[in-house]
Motif scaffolding. Sequence first.
Motif, PDB file in Angstrom:
ATOM      1  N   ALA A  72       0.815  -1.156  -0.074  1.00  0.00           N
ATOM      2  CA  ALA A  72       0.057   0.186   0.044  1.00  0.00           C
ATOM      3  C   ALA A  72       0.819   1.268  -0.064  1.00  0.00           C
ATOM      4  O   ALA A  72       2.139   1.189   0.321  1.00  0.00           O
ATOM      5  N   ARG A  73       0.406   2.441  -0.280  1.00  0.00           N
ATOM      6  CA  ARG A  73       1.043   3.629  -0.248  1.00  0.00           C
ATOM      7  C   ARG A  73       0.161   4.488   0.899  1.00  0.00           C
ATOM      8  O   ARG A  73      -0.971   4.539   0.891  1.00  0.00           O
ATOM      9  N   LEU A  74       1.320   4.669   1.836  1.00  0.00           N
ATOM     10  CA  LEU A  74       0.549   5.565   2.734  1.00  0.00           C
ATOM     11  C   LEU A  74       1.422   6.716   3.124  1.00  0.00           C
ATOM     12  O   LEU A  74       2.397   6.762   3.976  1.00  0.00           O
ATOM     13  N   PRO A  75       1.076   7.981   2.385  1.00  0.00           N
ATOM     14  CA  PRO A  75       1.985   8.997   2.329  1.00  0.00           C
ATOM     15  C   PRO A  75       1.894   9.720   3.722  1.00  0.00           C
ATOM     16  O   PRO A  75       3.124  10.277   4.126  1.00  0.00           O
ATOM     17  N   GLY A 102      11.050  -2.890  -0.401  1.00  0.00           N
ATOM     18  CA  GLY A 102      10.504  -2.075  -1.190  1.00  0.00           C
ATOM     19  C   GLY A 102      11.490  -0.947  -1.769  1.00  0.00           C
ATOM     20  O   GLY A 102      12.503  -1.400  -1.952  1.00  0.00           O
ATOM     21  N   GLY A 103      10.966   0.115  -2.346  1.00  0.00           N
ATOM     22  CA  GLY A 103      11.832   1.023  -3.147  1.00  0.00           C
ATOM     23  C   GLY A 103      12.444   2.128  -2.320  1.00  0.00           C
ATOM     24  O   GLY A 103      12.158   2.015  -0.901  1.00  0.00           O
ATOM     25  N   ASP A 104      12.647   3.317  -2.909  1.00  0.00           N
ATOM     26  CA  ASP A 104      13.369   4.254  -2.133  1.00  0.00           C
ATOM     27  C   ASP A 104      12.462   5.005  -1.091  1.00  0.00           C
ATOM     28  O   ASP A 104      12.744   5.458   0.027  1.00  0.00           O
ATOM     29  N   GLY A 105      10.978   5.057  -1.481  1.00  0.00           N
ATOM     30  CA  GLY A 105      10.125   5.769  -0.463  1.00  0.00           C
ATOM     31  C   GLY A 105       9.909   4.824   0.694  1.00  0.00           C
ATOM     32  O   GLY A 105      10.071   5.016   1.948  1.00  0.00           O
ATOM     33  N   THR A 106       9.905   3.401   0.669  1.00  0.00           N
ATOM     34  CA  THR A 106       9.983   2.498   1.943  1.00  0.00           C
ATOM     35  C   THR A 106      11.070   2.693   2.449  1.00  0.00           C
ATOM     36  O   THR A 106      10.981   2.684   3.687  1.00  0.00           O
ATOM     37  N   TYR A 107      12.387   3.023   1.921  1.00  0.00           N
ATOM     38  CA  TYR A 107      13.570   2.987   2.690  1.00  0.00           C
ATOM     39  C   TYR A 107      13.461   4.284   3.468  1.00  0.00           C
ATOM     40  O   TYR A 107      13.958   4.519   4.659  1.00  0.00           O
ATOM     41  N   GLY A 171      10.030   2.846 -14.995  1.00  0.00           N
ATOM     42  CA  GLY A 171      11.238   3.452 -14.683  1.00  0.00           C
ATOM     43  C   GLY A 171      11.616   4.972 -14.087  1.00  0.00           C
ATOM     44  O   GLY A 171      12.532   5.129 -13.659  1.00  0.00           O
ATOM     45  N   ARG A 172      10.374   5.579 -14.242  1.00  0.00           N
ATOM     46  CA  ARG A 172      10.349   7.060 -13.560  1.00  0.00           C
ATOM     47  C   ARG A 172      11.555   7.723 -14.006  1.00  0.00           C
ATOM     48  O   ARG A 172      11.973   7.911 -15.047  1.00  0.00           O
ATOM     49  N   ASN A 173      12.267   8.050 -12.874  1.00  0.00           N
ATOM     50  CA  ASN A 173      13.505   9.023 -12.988  1.00  0.00           C
ATOM     51  C   ASN A 173      14.736   7.988 -13.153  1.00  0.00           C
ATOM     52  O   ASN A 173      15.792   8.453 -13.251  1.00  0.00           O
TER      53      ASN A 173
HETATM   54  P1  ATP Z   1       8.467   2.056  -5.990  1.00  0.00           P
HETATM   55  O1  ATP Z   1       9.455   2.885  -6.237  1.00  0.00           O
HETATM   56  O2  ATP Z   1       8.728   0.650  -6.384  1.00  0.00           O
HETATM   57  O3  ATP Z   1       6.877   2.445  -6.361  1.00  0.00           O
HETATM   58  P2  ATP Z   1       8.595   2.820  -2.948  1.00  0.00           P
HETATM   59  O4  ATP Z   1       8.935   2.223  -1.810  1.00  0.00           O
HETATM   60  O5  ATP Z   1       9.667   3.996  -3.535  1.00  0.00           O
HETATM   61  O6  ATP Z   1       8.598   1.591  -4.263  1.00  0.00           O
HETATM   62  P3  ATP Z   1       6.560   4.756  -2.426  1.00  0.00           P
HETATM   63  O7  ATP Z   1       5.384   4.782  -2.705  1.00  0.00           O
HETATM   64  O8  ATP Z   1       7.410   6.047  -2.651  1.00  0.00           O
HETATM   65  O9  ATP Z   1       7.165   3.396  -3.084  1.00  0.00           O
HETATM   66  O10 ATP Z   1       6.856   4.623  -0.689  1.00  0.00           O
HETATM   67  C1  ATP Z   1       5.992   3.576  -0.009  1.00  0.00           C
HETATM   68  C2  ATP Z   1       5.578   3.944   1.176  1.00  0.00           C
HETATM   69  O11 ATP Z   1       6.887   4.478   2.111  1.00  0.00           O
HETATM   70  C3  ATP Z   1       4.789   5.294   1.151  1.00  0.00           C
HETATM   71  O12 ATP Z   1       3.674   4.927   0.816  1.00  0.00           O
HETATM   72  C4  ATP Z   1       4.994   5.628   2.596  1.00  0.00           C
HETATM   73  O13 ATP Z   1       4.120   5.166   3.513  1.00  0.00           O
HETATM   74  C5  ATP Z   1       6.425   5.309   2.762  1.00  0.00           C
HETATM   75  N1  ATP Z   1       7.266   6.478   2.696  1.00  0.00           N
HETATM   76  C6  ATP Z   1       7.678   7.024   1.733  1.00  0.00           C
HETATM   77  N2  ATP Z   1       8.509   8.233   1.856  1.00  0.00           N
HETATM   78  C7  ATP Z   1       8.399   8.493   3.213  1.00  0.00           C
HETATM   79  C8  ATP Z   1       9.073   9.248   4.280  1.00  0.00           C
HETATM   80  N3  ATP Z   1       9.757  10.454   3.508  1.00  0.00           N
HETATM   81  N4  ATP Z   1       8.921   9.282   5.536  1.00  0.00           N
HETATM   82  C9  ATP Z   1       8.140   7.986   5.963  1.00  0.00           C
HETATM   83  N5  ATP Z   1       7.595   7.262   5.331  1.00  0.00           N
HETATM   84  C10 ATP Z   1       7.519   7.488   3.875  1.00  0.00           C
END
Ligand code: ATP
Length: 318
Positions: A72-75, A102-107, A171-173
């Motif tokens: 899921a995505r939870l901004p 996950g990806g960079d957001g997950t990180y 591939g976005r960026n």
């Molecule tokens: P992909 O690039 O494959 O889509 P991702 O992990 O980069 O994977 P995102 O949607 O960017 O995908 O991030 C996943 C989740 O990580 C977000 O929905 C959010 O819950 C959490 N997240 C992202 N950025 C942050 C942040 N700065 N601080 C805390 N949690 C974050």
Amino acid sequence: MIKRIGVLTSGGDAPGMNAAIRAVVRAGIDFGLEVYAIYNGYLGMYEGDIERMYRKSVSDKLRLGGTFLGTARLPEFDQEEVRLKAIENLKHFDIDGIVCIGGDGTYHGAMALAEMGVPTVGIPGTIDNDIRGTDYTIGFDTALNTAVECVDKLRDTSTSHHRCSIIEVMGRNCGDLALWTAIAVGAEYVITAETGYKPDELIDSICKAAKTKTHAIIIVAEKLVDINELAKKVTDETPFEARTSVLGHIQRGGKPSARDRVIASEMGYKAVEALVNGEIGTCVCIKNDKIITTPIKEALEGVNDLEEKYRVFRIINK
Ligand code: ATP
């Protein structure tokens, strides 16, 4: 010493995530830990959607695409109060370590948790290959093979109709998926964030192709240009009529390649080992074929250098 760990998948799903989850569960049990599934990424952590897992819980998952834990995505996870509620849920289950796939957001989420004292270790699971600290992210190989198979099929029809196919890949960026696909299919032109786009050069190369070939292929990384406008330009300014295709989410699906399964399994084991060794806020990376861990912050730094591959592409696809 940690006793209970949780595992979650977050952001875009990627083939091979299930293999990583399976490895985390089985390695964790082998280390004497209890392992818990956290469903739907950080959302499940926030909602307390958490369940104990056993060796059998991950039977028959290795070969499946997607993620059986859900994602899921939870901004809102970037807000401290949301993370505090999630941490309360972890405490309720006595979970003292998390593997975040996950990806960079997950990180970024994993790093924020680590800063609040939760031991987290990341595993790179994204088809984009956009985490700079690792040479490889789980899912890239499967997605690349899917993209190549689709482009090969489009090439059959574009050859028969003497057309130019303009194909948008994900591939976005990060242009890895686009450039690797372009090399693998012998495309005439590729547009990525790193390599840029010169309209005159593109038209020249398509006109040149038209002299000797019955088709042309242009690969474009996701949303970098308006491919319908580009198709009009190619149709107006070259001998080819151009048609567009967006491969989209099909690139994320399907059963993981052997490479993704093997790397995901090795990374899953390494992540658990890192937690057992007391690491906090690190992630698993492949560097020169070795599986290592590195601080998440460092893994997210750096720029994507496609220059050498792009040079080869230009030479062999002139
Ligand atoms: P992909 O690039 O494959 O889509 P991702 O992990 O980069 O994977 P995102 O949607 O960017 O995908 O991030 C996943 C989740 O990580 C977000 O929905 C959010 O819950 C959490 N997240 C992202 N950025 C942050 C942040 N700065 N601080 C805390 N949690 C974050």
